[in-house]
Design an enzyme around this catalytic site. Structure first.
Site, PDB file in Angstrom:
ATOM      1  N   GLY A  75       0.789  -1.222   0.000  1.00  0.00           N
ATOM      2  CA  GLY A  75       0.000   0.000   0.000  1.00  0.00           C
ATOM      3  C   GLY A  75       0.825   1.278   0.000  1.00  0.00           C
ATOM      4  N   CYS A 127       2.164   0.475  -9.562  1.00  0.00           N
ATOM      5  CA  CYS A 127       1.787  -0.338  -8.404  1.00  0.00           C
ATOM      6  C   CYS A 127       0.338  -0.797  -8.560  1.00  0.00           C
ATOM      7  CB  CYS A 127       1.946   0.472  -7.119  1.00  0.00           C
ATOM      8  SG  CYS A 127       1.402  -0.404  -5.637  1.00  0.00           S
ATOM      9  N   GLY A 213       8.638 -12.227  -8.398  1.00  0.00           N
ATOM     10  CA  GLY A 213       9.452 -13.430  -8.276  1.00  0.00           C
ATOM     11  C   GLY A 213       9.609 -14.172  -9.586  1.00  0.00           C
ATOM     12  N   GLY A 239      11.636  -8.051 -12.996  1.00  0.00           N
ATOM     13  CA  GLY A 239      10.570  -9.034 -12.817  1.00  0.00           C
ATOM     14  C   GLY A 239      11.109 -10.443 -12.847  1.00  0.00           C
ATOM     15  N   SER A 262      12.664  -9.406  -5.720  1.00  0.00           N
ATOM     16  CA  SER A 262      12.260 -10.547  -4.901  1.00  0.00           C
ATOM     17  C   SER A 262      13.401 -11.494  -4.572  1.00  0.00           C
ATOM     18  CB  SER A 262      11.132 -11.325  -5.598  1.00  0.00           C
ATOM     19  OG  SER A 262       9.957 -10.550  -5.647  1.00  0.00           O
TER      20      SER A 262
END
Length: 295
Positions: A75, A127, A213, A239, A262
């Site tokens: 958020g 986002c 991920g 990504g 990630s």
């Protein structure tokens, strides 16, 4: 496997120590964590996204590990202008500030705080889980162009991070380029969710979030490939990158550098690990392979 020459990398107006960049939102919340990533081998770093007002973010759970990926709905929590003090010890380092807003003038306001402090800006227009921000406006070409124009007017490197949650990412990329972007970052997380069967409810407090991920690497690769065909400014692949082979593949699709996010969750030393394999004394110049898959 193909290896690269180790050299300074110039992408979208920012000079990096190598082709590997820390992605926004991962260990980018403090100056100390950003410096740690640079010390551990990142060629550059992108901060947590900073907005016009302090924001606490969504109620938890906010992050759920999945097999070969992460699902998150943070958020966009951030301290707003107070983040400026975190960057003071990083003067002269390749630190790009991620910024967000709900309209063009908010992007301009946030960018003004970091003028001459950061190496450049990265506009978060992607986002997928912050109402009124990110992908909510980043799927509109006119809005993307307007927001980019406001930030590019400062004359600093202006990267625009794009969402994959659109029909044609090339159209959005061209809008950013027309607005004065110096590079495109592709991609942000993919809109997704999971449900806890026993609880009969979504696993995230926000119900849905963004998937990142290794499992989204093929999606990111395709987006980079499409943008290379549609646009003429540099592309930074992002990504699911977690290995030297992933970096080479991204470059062949058209990326001039890559961001890693990630993979840091599992191994904070991943930049050094990838660099050890990616670079060699007899490596090729990156210019010789960027976009070669289009030939």
């Amino acid at each position: 496997m193909i290896t690269l020459q180790k050299e300074l990398v110039h992408v979208g107006g920012v000079t990096l120590d190598n082709h590997l960049i820390l992605a926004a939102g991962v260990l980018g919340t403090t100056g100390a964590s950003l410096f740690r990533m640079l010390r551990q081998g990142a060629g550059g770093v992108v901060t947590k996204s900073i907005g016009p007002n302090p924001k606490e973010g969504h109620a938890g759970p906010c992050l759920v590990p999945l097999e070969r990926g992460l699902l998150n709905a943070m958020g966009l929590p951030n301290p707003s202008k107070n983040f400026l003090q975190e960057l003071e010890p990083l003067a002269g380092k390749p630190v790009v500030v991620s910024i967000f807003g709900g309209k063009p003038d908010e992007f301009r306001t946030v960018a003004s705080w970091f003028e001459g402090v950061a190496a450049g800006y990265e506009l978060n227009l992607s986002c997928p889980h912050a109402e009124g921000y990110g992908a909510a406006i980043g799927s509109d070409p006119a809005m993307v162009r307007a927001c980019t124009e406001e930030v590019a007017a400062f004359g600093m490197p202006t990267w625009v991070k794009l969402t994959p949650n659109v029909t044609d990412i090339g159209t959005i990329g061209r809008a950013a380029e027309e607005g004065g972007a110096t590079a495109l970052v592709a991609i942000n997380t993919v809109r997704a969710m999971r449900i806890a069967i026993d609880l009969r409810r979504p696993v995230l407090g926000n119900r849905f979030g963004g998937l990142s991920g290794a499992m989204i690497f093929p999606i990111a690769l395709r987006c980079v490939y499409d943008l290379y065909e549609a646009c003429s400014i540099p592309i930074i692949g992002c990504g699911g990158v977690s290995s030297a082979a992933d970096v080479i593949e991204m470059m062949m699709a058209g990326a001039s550098a890559v961001q890693i996010g990630s993979a840091v969750y599992d191994d904070s030393s991943v930049f050094g690990s990838i660099a050890d394999v990616l670079y060699s004394t007899d490596g090729v110049s990156a210019s010789g392979i960027v976009g070669c898959a289009h030939e």
